[in-house]
Design an enzyme around this catalytic site. Sequence first.
Site, PDB file in Angstrom:
ATOM      1  N   ASN A  42       9.467   4.794   2.207  1.00 46.28           N
ATOM      2  CA  ASN A  42       8.137   4.183   2.129  1.00 46.28           C
ATOM      3  C   ASN A  42       7.632   3.852   3.526  1.00 46.28           C
ATOM      4  O   ASN A  42       8.416   3.569   4.446  1.00 46.28           O
ATOM      5  CB  ASN A  42       8.136   2.954   1.221  1.00 46.28           C
ATOM      6  CG  ASN A  42       9.117   1.876   1.602  1.00 46.28           C
ATOM      7  OD1 ASN A  42      10.150   2.150   2.179  1.00 46.28           O
ATOM      8  ND2 ASN A  42       8.799   0.641   1.276  1.00 46.28           N
ATOM      9  N   GLU A  44       4.397   1.519   5.161  1.00 49.80           N
ATOM     10  CA  GLU A  44       3.310   0.609   4.815  1.00 49.80           C
ATOM     11  C   GLU A  44       2.249   0.584   5.908  1.00 49.80           C
ATOM     12  O   GLU A  44       2.407   1.180   6.973  1.00 49.80           O
ATOM     13  CB  GLU A  44       3.910  -0.786   4.569  1.00 49.80           C
ATOM     14  CG  GLU A  44       4.938  -0.727   3.442  1.00 49.80           C
ATOM     15  CD  GLU A  44       5.551  -2.063   3.100  1.00 49.80           C
ATOM     16  OE1 GLU A  44       5.447  -3.014   3.913  1.00 49.80           O
ATOM     17  OE2 GLU A  44       6.147  -2.163   2.003  1.00 49.80           O
ATOM     18  N   CYS A  53       4.697   5.293  -1.077  1.00 49.28           N
ATOM     19  CA  CYS A  53       6.049   5.116  -1.616  1.00 49.28           C
ATOM     20  C   CYS A  53       6.992   6.218  -1.129  1.00 49.28           C
ATOM     21  O   CYS A  53       6.560   7.328  -0.784  1.00 49.28           O
ATOM     22  CB  CYS A  53       6.024   5.157  -3.140  1.00 49.28           C
ATOM     23  SG  CYS A  53       5.211   3.759  -3.924  1.00 49.28           S
ATOM     24  N   GLU A  55       9.099   8.017  -2.834  1.00 45.62           N
ATOM     25  CA  GLU A  55       9.127   9.202  -3.694  1.00 45.62           C
ATOM     26  C   GLU A  55       8.006  10.167  -3.333  1.00 45.62           C
ATOM     27  O   GLU A  55       8.200  11.382  -3.250  1.00 45.62           O
ATOM     28  CB  GLU A  55       8.976   8.810  -5.166  1.00 45.62           C
ATOM     29  CG  GLU A  55      10.063   7.903  -5.695  1.00 45.62           C
ATOM     30  CD  GLU A  55       9.728   6.428  -5.554  1.00 45.62           C
ATOM     31  OE1 GLU A  55       9.221   6.021  -4.483  1.00 45.62           O
ATOM     32  OE2 GLU A  55       9.979   5.678  -6.502  1.00 45.62           O
ATOM     33  N   CYS A  86       7.704   3.721  -9.349  1.00 44.45           N
ATOM     34  CA  CYS A  86       6.515   3.042  -9.887  1.00 44.45           C
ATOM     35  C   CYS A  86       5.677   4.043 -10.694  1.00 44.45           C
ATOM     36  O   CYS A  86       5.903   5.261 -10.656  1.00 44.45           O
ATOM     37  CB  CYS A  86       5.689   2.430  -8.760  1.00 44.45           C
ATOM     38  SG  CYS A  86       4.769   3.634  -7.775  1.00 44.45           S
ATOM     39  N   CYS A  89       4.089   6.911  -8.779  1.00 41.71           N
ATOM     40  CA  CYS A  89       5.054   7.955  -8.393  1.00 41.71           C
ATOM     41  C   CYS A  89       5.473   8.789  -9.599  1.00 41.71           C
ATOM     42  O   CYS A  89       5.683  10.000  -9.471  1.00 41.71           O
ATOM     43  CB  CYS A  89       6.262   7.342  -7.704  1.00 41.71           C
ATOM     44  SG  CYS A  89       5.866   6.767  -6.040  1.00 41.71           S
TER      45      CYS A  89
HETATM   46  N1  THU Z   1       7.792   1.413  -3.260  1.00 40.86           N
HETATM   47  C1  THU Z   1       8.333   2.656  -3.195  1.00 40.86           C
HETATM   48  O1  THU Z   1       8.575   3.186  -2.113  1.00 40.86           O
HETATM   49  N2  THU Z   1       8.573   3.306  -4.360  1.00 40.86           N
HETATM   50  C2  THU Z   1       8.314   2.801  -5.599  1.00 40.86           C
HETATM   51  O2  THU Z   1       8.481   3.503  -6.590  1.00 40.86           O
HETATM   52  C3  THU Z   1       7.837   1.432  -5.744  1.00 40.86           C
HETATM   53  C4  THU Z   1       7.485   0.722  -4.493  1.00 40.86           C
HETATM   54  C5  THU Z   1       7.472   0.711  -2.010  1.00 40.86           C
HETATM   55  C6  THU Z   1       5.991   0.518  -1.765  1.00 40.86           C
HETATM   56  C7  THU Z   1       5.982  -0.668  -0.846  1.00 40.86           C
HETATM   57  O3  THU Z   1       6.133  -0.221   0.496  1.00 40.86           O
HETATM   58  C8  THU Z   1       7.230  -1.447  -1.234  1.00 40.86           C
HETATM   59  O4  THU Z   1       8.020  -0.576  -2.015  1.00 40.86           O
HETATM   60  C9  THU Z   1       6.943  -2.714  -2.033  1.00 40.86           C
HETATM   61  O5  THU Z   1       6.114  -2.446  -3.108  1.00 40.86           O
END
Ligand code: THU
Length: 127
Positions: A42, A44, A53, A55, A86, A89
């Site tokens: 991930n 941000e 994310c 994935e 999530c 994804c």
């Molecule tokens: N995140 C992912 O990388 N994958 C997911 O399926 C759920 C959330 C990340 C997004 C964000 O940077 C952090 O987790 C908190 O939500």
Amino acid sequence: MDYQNLMNRAKEVSNNAYSKYSHFSVGACVLCKDGKYYEGCNFENSSYGLSICAERNAIGSAIAAGEKEILAVAVYSPNCNDCIPCGACLQVISEFSSEDGIDIITQGEDDLIIRNFNDLMPRRFRL
Ligand code: THU
């Protein structure tokens, strides 16, 4: 199928997560039909909603390499056990998954957890 290698790659790449706002690191690794692996973490943004994310990052790398079909996805976070993709994804994964579903692998407390994609997302949005 032994998915330990897939999970090891997801774990390794979670170390590169750029998660300075949530402090929640995630790594993902996808296995494609030709046997190749693609990792993503991930990353941000100070404009929070632009965060990507792990994935989707991994799938983007696979697509950029010319892949069309995904066989399995491993997801790992050092911040929680059984870190499931999530909803956003899951929709992205669905685009490159077979109708029968693919394996989604997470890390349980001790062992890997393997689920069928279709159990996590029984219905997909399609155009
Ligand atoms: N995140 C992912 O990388 N994958 C997911 O399926 C759920 C959330 C990340 C997004 C964000 O940077 C952090 O987790 C908190 O939500």
